[in-house]
Structure formats: C-alpha cells, structure tokens
Design a protein around this motif. Structure first.
Motif, PDB file in Angstrom:
ATOM      1  N   TYR A  75       0.846  -1.188   0.000  1.00  0.00           N
ATOM      2  CA  TYR A  75       0.000   0.000   0.000  1.00  0.00           C
ATOM      3  C   TYR A  75       0.880   1.237   0.000  1.00  0.00           C
ATOM      4  O   TYR A  75       1.645   1.454   0.935  1.00  0.00           O
ATOM      5  CB  TYR A  75      -0.918   0.037   1.233  1.00  0.00           C
ATOM      6  N   ALA A  76       0.759   2.046  -1.035  1.00  0.00           N
ATOM      7  CA  ALA A  76       1.512   3.293  -1.125  1.00  0.00           C
ATOM      8  C   ALA A  76       0.622   4.440  -0.663  1.00  0.00           C
ATOM      9  O   ALA A  76      -0.544   4.531  -1.054  1.00  0.00           O
ATOM     10  CB  ALA A  76       1.973   3.527  -2.559  1.00  0.00           C
ATOM     11  N   GLN A  77       1.176   5.303   0.204  1.00  0.00           N
ATOM     12  CA  GLN A  77       0.441   6.438   0.740  1.00  0.00           C
ATOM     13  C   GLN A  77       1.359   7.651   0.780  1.00  0.00           C
ATOM     14  O   GLN A  77       2.520   7.523   1.157  1.00  0.00           O
ATOM     15  CB  GLN A  77      -0.037   6.133   2.167  1.00  0.00           C
ATOM     16  N   THR A  78       0.832   8.800   0.411  1.00  0.00           N
ATOM     17  CA  THR A  78       1.593  10.035   0.537  1.00  0.00           C
ATOM     18  C   THR A  78       1.633  10.412   2.012  1.00  0.00           C
ATOM     19  O   THR A  78       0.614  10.358   2.704  1.00  0.00           O
ATOM     20  CB  THR A  78       0.942  11.172  -0.276  1.00  0.00           C
ATOM     21  N   ALA A  79       2.806  10.804   2.497  1.00  0.00           N
ATOM     22  CA  ALA A  79       2.960  11.178   3.904  1.00  0.00           C
ATOM     23  C   ALA A  79       3.346  12.656   3.997  1.00  0.00           C
ATOM     24  O   ALA A  79       4.252  13.110   3.304  1.00  0.00           O
ATOM     25  CB  ALA A  79       4.028  10.318   4.561  1.00  0.00           C
ATOM     26  N   THR A  80       2.631  13.396   4.839  1.00  0.00           N
ATOM     27  CA  THR A  80       2.946  14.803   5.072  1.00  0.00           C
ATOM     28  C   THR A  80       2.901  15.103   6.560  1.00  0.00           C
ATOM     29  O   THR A  80       2.185  14.446   7.316  1.00  0.00           O
ATOM     30  CB  THR A  80       1.953  15.740   4.348  1.00  0.00           C
ATOM     31  N   LEU A  81       3.674  16.101   6.967  1.00  0.00           N
ATOM     32  CA  LEU A  81       3.628  16.598   8.339  1.00  0.00           C
ATOM     33  C   LEU A  81       2.917  17.930   8.326  1.00  0.00           C
ATOM     34  O   LEU A  81       3.299  18.839   7.585  1.00  0.00           O
ATOM     35  CB  LEU A  81       5.043  16.792   8.895  1.00  0.00           C
ATOM     36  N   GLU A  82       1.852  18.029   9.101  1.00  0.00           N
ATOM     37  CA  GLU A  82       1.078  19.271   9.172  1.00  0.00           C
ATOM     38  C   GLU A  82       0.762  19.582  10.623  1.00  0.00           C
ATOM     39  O   GLU A  82      -0.009  18.865  11.257  1.00  0.00           O
ATOM     40  CB  GLU A  82      -0.222  19.151   8.366  1.00  0.00           C
ATOM     41  N   GLY A  83       1.369  20.641  11.148  1.00  0.00           N
ATOM     42  CA  GLY A  83       1.067  21.078  12.504  1.00  0.00           C
ATOM     43  C   GLY A  83       1.201  19.999  13.556  1.00  0.00           C
ATOM     44  O   GLY A  83       0.346  19.867  14.420  1.00  0.00           O
ATOM     45  N   GLY A  84       2.252  19.205  13.514  1.00  0.00           N
ATOM     46  CA  GLY A  84       2.441  18.165  14.512  1.00  0.00           C
ATOM     47  C   GLY A  84       1.696  16.879  14.229  1.00  0.00           C
ATOM     48  O   GLY A  84       1.704  15.970  15.051  1.00  0.00           O
TER      49      GLY A  84
END
Length: 89
Positions: free
Chosen positions: A42-51
């Motif tokens: 399973y490929a998923q985009t990962a982002t960090l947003e406000g903790g």
C-alpha cells in the motif's frame, strides 16, 4: 456484536519503505485482519502538518475520486505511572 466490531476495526502489520523524493510510504503487508491483503503493498503520501503525520490515499477517477486520510498525532510524554508495593497499600 462481532460484525459491528469487524466494521469498526482494522489492522495489519509488516514492513515499510519511505521515498523521500516523492514523500510516499509503502507498507508491505505481512498479515492483515483481512486475509486477502496479505502480501499486498500500500503506497500512501505522507505529510507533516502542525504536529500531525498524515497518510493520504487517492483512488478512482476525477469527479468520482475517493480520498482517505489517516492522521497520527504524537501524544505528550507520559509521566512515570509505575506503582510499587508501597503505593498499593
């Protein structure tokens, strides 16, 4: 009760890889509560947003696209909650 629990619970485990250039995390499912998922990636985009660490998956075509997000939040450090025999008296 069992059916309701199955509808609200999901779990799998395995390994993962992270591609820093594309911000994609790929989970390699070793086993899952849904047996047919064993061996899938399973490929998923990962982002960090406000903790928050947010995993995003998009599927479908434009106009009917489905977007699913998992949001992980780091909890504050727990204080030592260890009890001793003396504390239990």
């Amino acid at each position: 009760m069992k059916a309701e629990a199955f509808d609200t619970y999901y779990s799998y485990y395995g390994t993962w890889d992270f591609d820093a250039a594309t911000s994609v995390v790929t989970h390699h499912v070793k086993s899952s509560i849904i047996p047919a998922e064993t061996g899938l990636d399973y490929a998923q985009t990962a982002t960090l947003e406000g903790g928050h660490l947010i995993f995003t998956v998009r599927s479908g075509s434009p106009g009917t696209e489905t977007v699913r997000k998992k949001v992980w939040e780091r909890l504050p450090k727990a204080t030592n909650t260890k009890t001793t025999r003396k504390d239990r008296r």
